[in-house]
Design an enzyme around this catalytic site. Structure first.
Site, PDB file in Angstrom:
ATOM      1  N   SER A  48      79.813  74.402  32.939  1.00  0.00           N
ATOM      2  CA  SER A  48      79.368  75.768  32.672  1.00  0.00           C
ATOM      3  C   SER A  48      79.320  75.969  31.172  1.00  0.00           C
ATOM      4  O   SER A  48      80.046  75.294  30.421  1.00  0.00           O
ATOM      5  CB  SER A  48      80.344  76.777  33.283  1.00  0.00           C
ATOM      6  OG  SER A  48      80.090  78.091  32.830  1.00  0.00           O
ATOM      7  N   GLY A  58      74.307  74.922  44.454  1.00  0.00           N
ATOM      8  CA  GLY A  58      74.483  73.733  45.281  1.00  0.00           C
ATOM      9  C   GLY A  58      73.396  73.581  46.332  1.00  0.00           C
ATOM     10  O   GLY A  58      72.868  72.486  46.549  1.00  0.00           O
ATOM     11  N   GLY A  81      73.665  79.173  46.775  1.00  0.00           N
ATOM     12  CA  GLY A  81      73.589  79.146  45.326  1.00  0.00           C
ATOM     13  C   GLY A  81      73.017  77.881  44.721  1.00  0.00           C
ATOM     14  O   GLY A  81      72.080  77.269  45.251  1.00  0.00           O
ATOM     15  N   TYR A 137      89.152  80.074  34.367  1.00  0.00           N
ATOM     16  CA  TYR A 137      87.891  79.447  34.798  1.00  0.00           C
ATOM     17  C   TYR A 137      87.324  78.577  33.678  1.00  0.00           C
ATOM     18  O   TYR A 137      86.931  77.432  33.910  1.00  0.00           O
ATOM     19  CB  TYR A 137      86.888  80.534  35.174  1.00  0.00           C
ATOM     20  CG  TYR A 137      85.485  80.012  35.438  1.00  0.00           C
ATOM     21  CD1 TYR A 137      85.180  79.342  36.613  1.00  0.00           C
ATOM     22  CD2 TYR A 137      84.466  80.199  34.495  1.00  0.00           C
ATOM     23  CE1 TYR A 137      83.900  78.861  36.852  1.00  0.00           C
ATOM     24  CE2 TYR A 137      83.193  79.725  34.729  1.00  0.00           C
ATOM     25  CZ  TYR A 137      82.907  79.061  35.911  1.00  0.00           C
ATOM     26  OH  TYR A 137      81.643  78.580  36.140  1.00  0.00           O
ATOM     27  N   GLY A 163      80.090  71.859  47.944  1.00  0.00           N
ATOM     28  CA  GLY A 163      79.954  73.311  47.783  1.00  0.00           C
ATOM     29  C   GLY A 163      78.506  73.751  47.804  1.00  0.00           C
ATOM     30  O   GLY A 163      78.081  74.528  46.954  1.00  0.00           O
ATOM     31  N   THR A 223      76.461  75.185  50.394  1.00  0.00           N
ATOM     32  CA  THR A 223      75.893  76.038  51.443  1.00  0.00           C
ATOM     33  C   THR A 223      75.176  77.256  50.883  1.00  0.00           C
ATOM     34  O   THR A 223      74.570  78.023  51.634  1.00  0.00           O
ATOM     35  CB  THR A 223      76.988  76.499  52.421  1.00  0.00           C
ATOM     36  OG1 THR A 223      78.003  77.212  51.699  1.00  0.00           O
ATOM     37  CG2 THR A 223      77.623  75.306  53.132  1.00  0.00           C
TER      38      THR A 223
END
Length: 258
Positions: free
Chosen positions: A136, A20, A18, A149, A14, A16
């Protein structure tokens, strides 16, 4: 202190945009050979253009078992795996149906399970490896408007702790990172309405933190680079005595001593 990852092969899922993307950049700058991942070739190609020729890309949807198998067939071994792939969707609990719960589980939890199963044995055989999970602060401060989440992020932290125990004594470390509110592309999109009113992104982010995360001690959004710095350190030989830990880059949001 110098972090040297020369000769190490790294995967960031993941990645591409932010956090990551920032982690991939940090690992590459430290000398690692990095593979980034995204669902579409267009996104992967755009990220590669931003990162330069030292990084390779794989456009594969890792939210499915088939995607994980495809990746492992193409990339059979890594020394560093950063499980960053994740989604979030504000939604009241009573309006959150099974499909949303399942989607968060399949994207936020199961890719890490599958990649750990695929790559940890090889790391153990070689006597060195790093596996990281992006949790998180919501894993501990479950948000009332995103319970689904928060539960998925708690699972990531628990998975990392369990795997660290499973890999004890092998030279492989497993840790989770707990970012707080961070100025990623997803958060910027969430704050779009406030910026349309004339506020800068930074001002809108600070307002969000004050309203939604009042326990924050830095009183602002973190940058993706600030989170990436922790990931690069944990991926390095310098962090060899740190495993089974949940390390906070949350700006002090979580209100306990740790």
């Amino acid at each position: 202190m110098k972090i040297d990852l020369s000769g190490k092969r790294a995967l960031v899922t993941g990645s591409t945009a932010g956090i990551g993307l920032a982690i991939a950049r940090g690992l590459a700058e430290a000398g690692a050979s990095v593979v980034i991942n995204g669902r579409t070739k267009a996104n992967v190609d755009e990220a590669l253009a931003r990162l330069g020729s030292v990084v390779r890309g794989r456009a594969i949807d890792l939210s499915t078992a088939e995607g994980a198998r495809d990746l492992v067939a193409l990339e059979p071994a890594f020394d560093i795996v950063v499980n960053n792939l994740g989604i979030f969707q504000p939604q009241d609990f009573f309006a959150t149906d099974d499909a949303i719960w399942d989607r968060h589980w399949q994207v936020n939890v199961m890719p890490g399970v599958r990649l750990a199963r695929a790559y940890l044995p090889g790391m153990a055989e070689r006597g060195w490896g790093r596996m990281l999970f992006l949790g998180s602060e919501s894993a501990f401060n479950i948000p009332a408007d995103m319970i689904h989440y928060g539960v998925s992020k708690t699972a990531d932290v628990a998975l990392a702790r369990g795997l660290a125990k499973r890999m004890a004594g092998t030279g492989v470390t497993v840790n989770s990172i707990l970012p707080g509110p961070t100025l990623s592309e997803g958060v910027a999109q969430m704050l779009k309405a406030q910026t349309a009113g004339g506020k800068s992104l930074e001002e809108a982010g600070a307002d969000f933190v004050r309203a939604q995360r009042p326990s924050s001690l830095i009183r602002r959004l973190a940058s993706v680079e600030e989170v990436a710095s922790m990931a690069v350190y944990l991926a390095s030989p310098l962090a060899s005595a740190t495993t089974g830990a949940a390390l906070r880059v949350d700006g002090g949001v979580i209100d306990f001593i740790s």
